[in-house]
Design an enzyme around this catalytic site. Sequence first.
Site, PDB file in Angstrom:
ATOM      1  N   CYS A  87       0.800  -1.231   0.000  1.00 18.40           N
ATOM      2  CA  CYS A  87       0.000   0.000   0.000  1.00 18.40           C
ATOM      3  C   CYS A  87       0.829   1.276   0.000  1.00 18.40           C
ATOM      4  CB  CYS A  87      -0.927   0.003   1.196  1.00 18.40           C
ATOM      5  SG  CYS A  87      -2.017  -1.417   1.222  1.00 18.40           S
ATOM      6  N   HIS A 111      12.672   1.371   4.696  1.00 19.20           N
ATOM      7  CA  HIS A 111      12.349  -0.052   4.532  1.00 19.20           C
ATOM      8  C   HIS A 111      12.787  -0.797   5.784  1.00 19.20           C
ATOM      9  CE1 HIS A 111      11.430  -3.758   2.709  1.00 19.20           C
ATOM     10  NE2 HIS A 111      11.386  -3.295   1.469  1.00 19.20           N
ATOM     11  N   HIS A 162      -2.127  19.684   6.678  1.00 16.64           N
ATOM     12  CA  HIS A 162      -3.054  18.580   6.391  1.00 16.64           C
ATOM     13  C   HIS A 162      -2.280  17.266   6.285  1.00 16.64           C
ATOM     14  CE1 HIS A 162      -5.766  21.839   5.357  1.00 16.64           C
ATOM     15  NE2 HIS A 162      -4.798  22.311   4.599  1.00 16.64           N
ATOM     16  N   HIS A 202      -2.311   6.743   5.191  1.00 17.73           N
ATOM     17  CA  HIS A 202      -2.829   5.503   4.605  1.00 17.73           C
ATOM     18  C   HIS A 202      -3.822   4.835   5.559  1.00 17.73           C
ATOM     19  CE1 HIS A 202      -3.355   1.717   2.764  1.00 17.73           C
ATOM     20  NE2 HIS A 202      -2.768   1.075   3.744  1.00 17.73           N
ATOM     21  N   HIS A 239     -14.319   4.531   5.822  1.00 20.12           N
ATOM     22  CA  HIS A 239     -15.757   4.264   5.863  1.00 20.12           C
ATOM     23  C   HIS A 239     -16.355   4.271   4.454  1.00 20.12           C
ATOM     24  CE1 HIS A 239     -20.063   5.173   6.379  1.00 20.12           C
ATOM     25  NE2 HIS A 239     -19.938   4.424   7.460  1.00 20.12           N
ATOM     26  N   ASN A 252     -10.187  -0.069   2.343  1.00 16.67           N
ATOM     27  CA  ASN A 252      -8.748   0.008   2.062  1.00 16.67           C
ATOM     28  C   ASN A 252      -8.554  -0.248   0.571  1.00 16.67           C
ATOM     29  OD1 ASN A 252      -6.012  -0.377   1.748  1.00 16.67           O
ATOM     30  ND2 ASN A 252      -5.753  -1.643   3.581  1.00 16.67           N
TER      31      ASN A 252
HETATM   32  C1  LIG Z   1      -9.283  -6.351  11.949  1.00 16.76           C
HETATM   33  C2  LIG Z   1      -9.792  -5.241  12.874  1.00 16.76           C
HETATM   34  C3  LIG Z   1     -10.780  -4.409  12.090  1.00 16.76           C
HETATM   35  C4  LIG Z   1     -10.444  -5.880  14.075  1.00 16.76           C
HETATM   36  O1  LIG Z   1     -10.980  -4.897  14.917  1.00 16.76           O
HETATM   37  P1  LIG Z   1     -10.715  -4.927  16.497  1.00 16.76           P
HETATM   38  O2  LIG Z   1      -9.255  -4.866  16.665  1.00 16.76           O
HETATM   39  O3  LIG Z   1     -11.544  -3.876  17.127  1.00 16.76           O
HETATM   40  O4  LIG Z   1     -11.297  -6.313  16.934  1.00 16.76           O
HETATM   41  P2  LIG Z   1     -10.717  -7.313  17.981  1.00 16.76           P
HETATM   42  O5  LIG Z   1      -9.401  -6.965  18.484  1.00 16.76           O
HETATM   43  O6  LIG Z   1     -11.800  -7.497  18.982  1.00 16.76           O
HETATM   44  O7  LIG Z   1     -10.570  -8.623  17.112  1.00 16.76           O
HETATM   45  C5  LIG Z   1     -11.690  -9.405  16.813  1.00 16.76           C
HETATM   46  C6  LIG Z   1     -11.186 -10.807  16.652  1.00 16.76           C
HETATM   47  O8  LIG Z   1     -10.398 -10.831  15.473  1.00 16.76           O
HETATM   48  C7  LIG Z   1      -9.108 -11.359  15.766  1.00 16.76           C
HETATM   49  N1  LIG Z   1      -8.169 -10.671  14.899  1.00 16.76           N
HETATM   50  C8  LIG Z   1      -8.016  -9.345  14.762  1.00 16.76           C
HETATM   51  N2  LIG Z   1      -7.077  -9.089  13.858  1.00 16.76           N
HETATM   52  C9  LIG Z   1      -6.616 -10.275  13.411  1.00 16.76           C
HETATM   53  C10 LIG Z   1      -5.632 -10.665  12.482  1.00 16.76           C
HETATM   54  N3  LIG Z   1      -4.943  -9.759  11.801  1.00 16.76           N
HETATM   55  N4  LIG Z   1      -5.411 -11.964  12.279  1.00 16.76           N
HETATM   56  C11 LIG Z   1      -6.150 -12.896  12.942  1.00 16.76           C
HETATM   57  N5  LIG Z   1      -7.094 -12.581  13.837  1.00 16.76           N
HETATM   58  C12 LIG Z   1      -7.324 -11.294  14.083  1.00 16.76           C
HETATM   59  C13 LIG Z   1      -8.903 -11.072  17.232  1.00 16.76           C
HETATM   60  O9  LIG Z   1      -7.986 -11.952  17.808  1.00 16.76           O
HETATM   61  C14 LIG Z   1     -10.292 -11.281  17.786  1.00 16.76           C
HETATM   62  O10 LIG Z   1     -10.506 -12.654  17.926  1.00 16.76           O
HETATM   63  P3  LIG Z   1     -11.248 -13.261  19.202  1.00 16.76           P
HETATM   64  O11 LIG Z   1     -12.612 -12.653  19.170  1.00 16.76           O
HETATM   65  O12 LIG Z   1     -11.230 -14.728  18.951  1.00 16.76           O
HETATM   66  O13 LIG Z   1     -10.446 -12.839  20.369  1.00 16.76           O
HETATM   67  C15 LIG Z   1      -8.630  -4.353  13.367  1.00 16.76           C
HETATM   68  O14 LIG Z   1      -7.788  -5.091  14.202  1.00 16.76           O
HETATM   69  C16 LIG Z   1      -7.815  -3.790  12.262  1.00 16.76           C
HETATM   70  O15 LIG Z   1      -8.162  -2.760  11.666  1.00 16.76           O
HETATM   71  N6  LIG Z   1      -6.671  -4.395  12.038  1.00 16.76           N
HETATM   72  C17 LIG Z   1      -5.706  -3.875  11.054  1.00 16.76           C
HETATM   73  C18 LIG Z   1      -5.915  -4.474   9.752  1.00 16.76           C
HETATM   74  C19 LIG Z   1      -4.656  -4.403   8.965  1.00 16.76           C
HETATM   75  O16 LIG Z   1      -3.748  -5.192   9.205  1.00 16.76           O
HETATM   76  N7  LIG Z   1      -4.558  -3.439   8.063  1.00 16.76           N
HETATM   77  C20 LIG Z   1      -3.361  -3.205   7.285  1.00 16.76           C
HETATM   78  C21 LIG Z   1      -3.583  -3.694   5.906  1.00 16.76           C
HETATM   79  S1  LIG Z   1      -2.078  -3.881   5.095  1.00 16.76           S
HETATM   80  C22 LIG Z   1      -1.820  -2.451   4.388  1.00 16.76           C
HETATM   81  O17 LIG Z   1      -2.649  -1.624   4.378  1.00 16.76           O
HETATM   82  C23 LIG Z   1      -0.479  -2.290   3.777  1.00 16.76           C
HETATM   83  C24 LIG Z   1      -0.224  -3.176   2.599  1.00 16.76           C
HETATM   84  O18 LIG Z   1      -1.022  -4.037   2.267  1.00 16.76           O
HETATM   85  O19 LIG Z   1       0.805  -2.996   1.952  1.00 16.76           O
END
Ligand SMILES: CC(C)(COP(=O)(O)OP(=O)(O)OC[C@H]1O[C@@H](n2cnc3c(N)ncnc32)[C@H](O)[C@@H]1OP(=O)(O)O)[C@@H](O)C(=O)NCCC(=O)NCCSC(=O)CC(=O)O
Length: 484
Positions: A216, A296, A380, A384, A413, A417
Amino acid sequence: MGSKTRLLSLLTPIQLLQAFFCILLALTLALHAILSSTSTLLLDHNIRLVLSQHRIALFSLLWCTLVALLAYLSTRPRPVLLLDYACFLPDKDRKCSYETCEYFVRRSRRYNDVSEQFMSGIYHKSGLGDETYVPSFIFQNDYEAKLQSALEEAEEGMTAAVDALLAKTDVPASAIDLLIATCGMFAPCPSLTSLLVHHYRLPESTTTYNLSGMGCSSGVGAIDLAARVLKSSRKVRYALVVITESISLNWYFGDNRSMLVTNCIFRVGTAAVLITNDPAKRGVAKMEFLHSLRTHHGADDASYRAAYQEEDDAGTVGVALKKDLIRVAGQGLRAHIRLLAPKALPWVQLIQYAYHVVRGWLRKGDQKQKVPDFTTAFEHMCMHTGGKAVIESVGRLMQLDDSVTEPARMCLHRFGNTSSSLVFYELAYFDAKGRIKSGDKIWMLAFGTGFKVCSLVWRALRDSVMEPDNPWKDCIHRYPMKTW
Ligand SMILES: CC(C)(COP(=O)(O)OP(=O)(O)OC[C@H]1O[C@@H](n2cnc3c(N)ncnc32)[C@H](O)[C@@H]1OP(=O)(O)O)[C@@H](O)C(=O)NCCC(=O)NCCSC(=O)CC(=O)O
């Protein structure tokens, strides 16, 4: 090496020339001051004397000054101006509500009950609304994506964004000298740049770079690459950067939780950006590129594997977003802003920050270093929108209040992503709200697999306005939302 030689070797040729001109200016001013204190008669006599006795030396000096001036003018870095950008807005019938997602998951019969419930939970907590866009295969009976649908997804977004951009800038496709296309998760053969060259019948002389697998942050990285070429090149005048993602082939059908998270948050989106080094375009350009920074962090195992494409236990390929990603992003961001601070912060902030860094070094136990207040450096911020937890973590780490993270949260929203094009959907949010004023500084910050942190800093050259192709035009009145 002596200290003088070391200093000279640190300076670039441009800086050397600038230093030379400063010295020349200082000498001229000094000469002027001395001469203006002597009488005019004496001055005339002295000048005639100098001219007659040192004619060769004076001609040599004049010649050297002329050559240095020409060398400076022909090698000084050129301005890098963002003429305009366009973001792809898919058709309304591609909107994916929670019900659409749930129906797709049930209909595909590829997930067990536990995974279905997990996805439902993640989707509700993800911060995504009911209007994000998904690829067309989600609505088809043959739900599993094929290569063709991945290609269609990329081509549709790229050509729609480029068409809109070329139309509003009035630059013909044939004027593009440099084309960079970037797509994180999909790398077809021939490349996406070839697809664009073919579609727009670009001339044979077009230089192309195709970036893939860079996650990303590749959009920000691609603009950094374009800026480097434009700064030094006399031949390249227009650079077109196309930032897309194709999620069709990376839709995961399995029960690995970290891979299911990817399905829940990645959505369709593309941005196209036209950049030039033609100083005459300053009057119509939107922003001027000030500086960039790419760090990096892939030497570290956890950082390298934080977002990773692999096979699950059943042999199904997916992109796993590990739970550790939030920690890794925070760690990378800390290291990144340590390097960005000297380039970007105002003096007072920089001195305060340097004091805290030195104090941290002296007290070795004091690991938690103060994070500088970057809101004093930029008006501003386009951050990401990798996920709800990513935005919250950046906000916490940099002590940003909700008004700073608002565009990122609203973008997640409305569009989900969309990978590396997201920072431009955020810029479009600022434009739709008319928040940017001429002279404001804008910081684009992106995270990418690998793990990378990349920054671009721009200065606005005009006030922002809502243009007819702004992707927020039909919904901006509903944002910012009170609860998120
Ligand atoms: C996934 C979420 C929306 C979940 O929201 P919350 O954190 O509020 O929820 P939570 O902590 O209660 O988690 C709910 C359940 O999901 C599980 N859980 C959460 N994240 C997890 C993951 N990455 N892998 C496996 N399980 C996961 C938790 O253990 C929990 O399980 P249980 O209920 O069993 O305890 C958030 O964590 C989030 O935004 N994470 C970041 C996502 C991400 O990695 N984005 C980057 C994309 S990469 C990028 O953008 C760069 C690129 O690609 O280059």
